[in-house]
Design a protein around this motif. Structure first.
Motif, PDB file in Angstrom:
ATOM      1  N   HIS A   1       0.800  -1.225   0.000  1.00  0.00           N
ATOM      2  CA  HIS A   1       0.000   0.000   0.000  1.00  0.00           C
ATOM      3  C   HIS A   1       0.837   1.281   0.000  1.00  0.00           C
ATOM      4  CE1 HIS A   1      -3.077  -2.916   1.322  1.00  0.00           C
ATOM      5  NE2 HIS A   1      -3.944  -2.057   0.853  1.00  0.00           N
ATOM      6  N   ASP A   2       2.147   1.159  -0.063  1.00  0.00           N
ATOM      7  CA  ASP A   2       3.029   2.311   0.087  1.00  0.00           C
ATOM      8  C   ASP A   2       3.435   2.872  -1.274  1.00  0.00           C
ATOM      9  OD1 ASP A   2       4.886   4.227   0.810  1.00  0.00           O
ATOM     10  OD2 ASP A   2       5.889   2.951   2.285  1.00  0.00           O
ATOM     11  N   ALA A   3       2.988   4.092  -1.580  1.00  0.00           N
ATOM     12  CA  ALA A   3       3.314   4.728  -2.854  1.00  0.00           C
ATOM     13  C   ALA A   3       4.793   5.072  -2.970  1.00  0.00           C
ATOM     14  CB  ALA A   3       2.470   5.992  -3.037  1.00  0.00           C
ATOM     15  N   ARG A   4       5.514   5.040  -1.871  1.00  0.00           N
ATOM     16  CA  ARG A   4       6.941   5.328  -1.948  1.00  0.00           C
ATOM     17  C   ARG A   4       7.716   4.257  -2.706  1.00  0.00           C
ATOM     18  NH1 ARG A   4       8.463   6.398   4.192  1.00  0.00           N
ATOM     19  NH2 ARG A   4       6.848   4.784   4.432  1.00  0.00           N
ATOM     20  N   LEU A   5       7.076   3.127  -2.951  1.00  0.00           N
ATOM     21  CA  LEU A   5       7.733   2.108  -3.760  1.00  0.00           C
ATOM     22  C   LEU A   5       7.799   2.491  -5.236  1.00  0.00           C
ATOM     23  CD1 LEU A   5       7.417   0.420  -1.157  1.00  0.00           C
ATOM     24  CD2 LEU A   5       6.957  -1.560  -2.624  1.00  0.00           C
ATOM     25  N   SER A   6       7.038   3.473  -5.656  1.00  0.00           N
ATOM     26  CA  SER A   6       7.118   3.940  -7.040  1.00  0.00           C
ATOM     27  C   SER A   6       8.136   5.066  -7.143  1.00  0.00           C
ATOM     28  CB  SER A   6       5.758   4.423  -7.531  1.00  0.00           C
ATOM     29  OG  SER A   6       5.324   5.562  -6.810  1.00  0.00           O
TER      30      SER A   6
ATOM     31  N   GLU B   1     -14.363 -14.995   0.305  1.00  0.00           N
ATOM     32  CA  GLU B   1     -14.177 -14.011   1.371  1.00  0.00           C
ATOM     33  C   GLU B   1     -12.699 -13.857   1.690  1.00  0.00           C
ATOM     34  OE1 GLU B   1     -16.426 -15.176   4.749  1.00  0.00           O
ATOM     35  OE2 GLU B   1     -18.362 -15.065   3.712  1.00  0.00           O
ATOM     36  N   TYR B   2     -12.283 -12.593   1.836  1.00  0.00           N
ATOM     37  CA  TYR B   2     -10.934 -12.299   2.288  1.00  0.00           C
ATOM     38  C   TYR B   2     -11.066 -11.464   3.547  1.00  0.00           C
ATOM     39  CZ  TYR B   2      -6.469  -9.911   2.689  1.00  0.00           C
ATOM     40  OH  TYR B   2      -5.303  -9.397   3.176  1.00  0.00           O
ATOM     41  N   ARG B   3     -10.743 -12.029   4.681  1.00  0.00           N
ATOM     42  CA  ARG B   3     -10.932 -11.340   5.958  1.00  0.00           C
ATOM     43  C   ARG B   3      -9.651 -10.626   6.366  1.00  0.00           C
ATOM     44  NH1 ARG B   3     -13.463 -16.421   6.812  1.00  0.00           N
ATOM     45  NH2 ARG B   3     -15.720 -16.256   6.955  1.00  0.00           N
ATOM     46  N   ARG B   4      -9.631  -9.366   6.104  1.00  0.00           N
ATOM     47  CA  ARG B   4      -8.462  -8.574   6.489  1.00  0.00           C
ATOM     48  C   ARG B   4      -8.639  -8.075   7.914  1.00  0.00           C
ATOM     49  NH1 ARG B   4      -7.551  -3.769   2.805  1.00  0.00           N
ATOM     50  NH2 ARG B   4      -5.580  -3.729   3.923  1.00  0.00           N
ATOM     51  N   GLN B   5      -7.539  -7.930   8.627  1.00  0.00           N
ATOM     52  CA  GLN B   5      -7.557  -7.285   9.930  1.00  0.00           C
ATOM     53  C   GLN B   5      -7.594  -5.788   9.715  1.00  0.00           C
ATOM     54  OE1 GLN B   5      -4.240  -8.649  12.226  1.00  0.00           O
ATOM     55  NE2 GLN B   5      -5.083 -10.673  12.557  1.00  0.00           N
ATOM     56  N   GLY B   6      -8.634  -5.150  10.252  1.00  0.00           N
ATOM     57  CA  GLY B   6      -8.751  -3.712  10.075  1.00  0.00           C
ATOM     58  C   GLY B   6      -8.928  -3.316   8.630  1.00  0.00           C
ATOM     59  N   PRO B   7     -10.063  -3.672   7.984  1.00  0.00           N
ATOM     60  CA  PRO B   7     -10.258  -3.321   6.573  1.00  0.00           C
ATOM     61  C   PRO B   7     -10.258  -1.821   6.376  1.00  0.00           C
ATOM     62  CG  PRO B   7     -12.327  -3.993   7.560  1.00  0.00           C
ATOM     63  CD  PRO B   7     -11.260  -4.281   8.575  1.00  0.00           C
ATOM     64  N   GLY B   8      -9.961  -1.436   5.153  1.00  0.00           N
ATOM     65  CA  GLY B   8      -9.861  -0.002   4.859  1.00  0.00           C
ATOM     66  C   GLY B   8      -8.416   0.361   4.676  1.00  0.00           C
ATOM     67  N   GLU B   9      -7.974   1.403   5.337  1.00  0.00           N
ATOM     68  CA  GLU B   9      -6.599   1.839   5.173  1.00  0.00           C
ATOM     69  C   GLU B   9      -5.638   0.834   5.802  1.00  0.00           C
ATOM     70  OE1 GLU B   9      -5.838   5.695   6.590  1.00  0.00           O
ATOM     71  OE2 GLU B   9      -7.256   6.681   5.233  1.00  0.00           O
ATOM     72  N   ALA B  10      -4.510   0.632   5.135  1.00  0.00           N
ATOM     73  CA  ALA B  10      -3.495  -0.279   5.641  1.00  0.00           C
ATOM     74  C   ALA B  10      -2.770   0.365   6.824  1.00  0.00           C
ATOM     75  CB  ALA B  10      -2.481  -0.602   4.538  1.00  0.00           C
ATOM     76  N   PRO B  11      -2.261  -0.434   7.742  1.00  0.00           N
ATOM     77  CA  PRO B  11      -1.488   0.128   8.856  1.00  0.00           C
ATOM     78  C   PRO B  11      -0.239   0.817   8.362  1.00  0.00           C
ATOM     79  CG  PRO B  11      -1.273  -2.259   8.763  1.00  0.00           C
ATOM     80  CD  PRO B  11      -2.343  -1.895   7.783  1.00  0.00           C
ATOM     81  N   LYS B  12       0.213   1.797   9.074  1.00  0.00           N
ATOM     82  CA  LYS B  12       1.391   2.555   8.696  1.00  0.00           C
ATOM     83  C   LYS B  12       2.632   1.998   9.371  1.00  0.00           C
ATOM     84  CE  LYS B  12      -1.340   5.328   6.489  1.00  0.00           C
ATOM     85  NZ  LYS B  12      -1.454   5.243   5.043  1.00  0.00           N
ATOM     86  N   PRO B  13       3.775   2.087   8.696  1.00  0.00           N
ATOM     87  CA  PRO B  13       4.983   1.586   9.329  1.00  0.00           C
ATOM     88  C   PRO B  13       5.398   2.452  10.513  1.00  0.00           C
ATOM     89  CG  PRO B  13       5.516   2.691   7.261  1.00  0.00           C
ATOM     90  CD  PRO B  13       4.023   2.635   7.344  1.00  0.00           C
TER      91      PRO B  13
END
Length: 333
Positions: free
Chosen positions: A59-64, A321-333
């Motif tokens: 989810h990190d745009a800094r990889l681009s 079904e894909y059960r993500r922990q804390g759906p929505g925004e990804a956790p930040k480093p």
């Protein structure tokens, strides 16, 4: 309903092409049950630290290179694992060659991308990261970014006992992507013996899916993704175009072999109701129209409207079904 002669011949053609992949594609449970589709098994990615780190990187745009797009930009996990566009825009703002395939269940495909030029997720990830038209990164700039971030340094140390490296970045991304398995589709529950989970119309759609020969190329646990096939067996899907572009040539652009012209990796139909628009060029957003196109071009059949609708009802049961922990925004480093 009997399969027509043309469709039966196509079934045999696909089945022969499938033989090398039978052990992994079908699974023992499906063979025992006599079904050509097997339930998806849970993810094989078990290292929680690597999966969590890979999710953050994904989810990190800094990889681009420009810091503007992330892997998740084209692979939205809150939707179908793709971007919902005919073709995503490249770094120059112009449409890319191919419709973005879903990232869900990607580890269950025998090859990656429409032309199947990659065998390993790590290999495909690096190509996407470094492609100037995709993410436009380079390791000489990317690694110092990650190594200068205290959160990443801490997470890489916990997962890999080292600072961020090329290999650990690619491994973390792949570990996360291998975790993206969509289990518990209603059709899987039906396969495992749950009664009444499918309607009579959905069951009828599945029977038609098999009887017409769709199952020849869309079978196994991933309902496809395990062989190559030519797009256009009985009808030319490019006949209405003045000229073809490179993306229409399929694996021919990889191998240079004439027999690979218009040959593509058969896509998985898992979650297909969520992944419109369809085909390598995103030519239609209608699932029913996609079924009709496939019937004409691959089976040489014009299907009755009611049969198309029934097959579409069956395909809707493949949404898992894909059960993500804390759906929505990804956790930040």
């Amino acid at each position: 309903m009997a399969i027509g002669v043309a469709a039966a011949g196509f079934f045999l053609l696909c089945f022969v092409a499938l033989i090398p992949w039978l052990p992994t594609a079908f699974g023992q449970a499906a063979q025992d049950a006599g079904e050509p589709i097997a339930p998806l098994q849970p993810s094989e990615a078990t290292d929680a630290a690597k999966v969590s780190l890979g999710e953050i990187l994904f989810h990190d745009a800094r990889l681009s290179g420009a810091g503007t797009v992330a892997c998740a930009s084209c692979h939205d996990l809150d939707a179908g694992g793709d971007d919902g566009l005919e073709r995503p825009a490249g770094a120059d703002g112009k449409p890319l060659d191919f419709n973005a395939p879903t990232i869900f269940n990607v580890s269950r495909n025998f090859r990656l991308n429409w032309r199947g030029e990659f065998r390993r997720i790590e290999e495909q990830n690096e190509a996407a990261l470094l492609d100037p038209n995709l993410m436009g990164a380079n390791w000489n700039e990317l690694l110092p970014k990650l190594q200068g971030d205290a959160g990443y340094v801490r997470r890489f140390a916990a997962a890999y006992d080292s600072a961020p490296t090329r290999d650990s970045v690619l491994d973390a991304l792949a570990s996360f992507q291998r975790s993206l398995i969509t289990v518990d589709a209603r059709f899987d529950r039906h396969l495992t013996g749950e009664k009444g989970v499918l309607t009579s119309g959905e069951l009828r759609g599945y029977e038609l899916f098999k009887e017409y020969g769709c199952i020849a190329c869309h079978q196994g646990a991933n309902v496809g993704g395990n062989l190559f096939q030519r797009f256009g067996i009985f009808a030319d899907p490019f006949a209405d175009r003045a000229s073809e572009d490179d993306s229409d040539l399929g694996r021919f652009t990889v191998t240079g072999l004439e027999q690979d012209r218009h040959v593509f990796r058969v896509p998985s139909l898992r979650n297909v109701a969520l992944t419109a628009p369809y085909f390598h060029d995103g030519r239609t957003a209608s699932l029913e129209e996609a079924i009709g196109i496939m019937a004409r071009t691959q089976l040489g059949r014009q299907l009755p409207r009611d049969d198309v609708a029934a097959i579409a009802r069956f395909l809707n049961t493949l949404t898992g079904e894909y059960r993500r922990q804390g759906p929505g925004e990804a956790p930040k480093p």
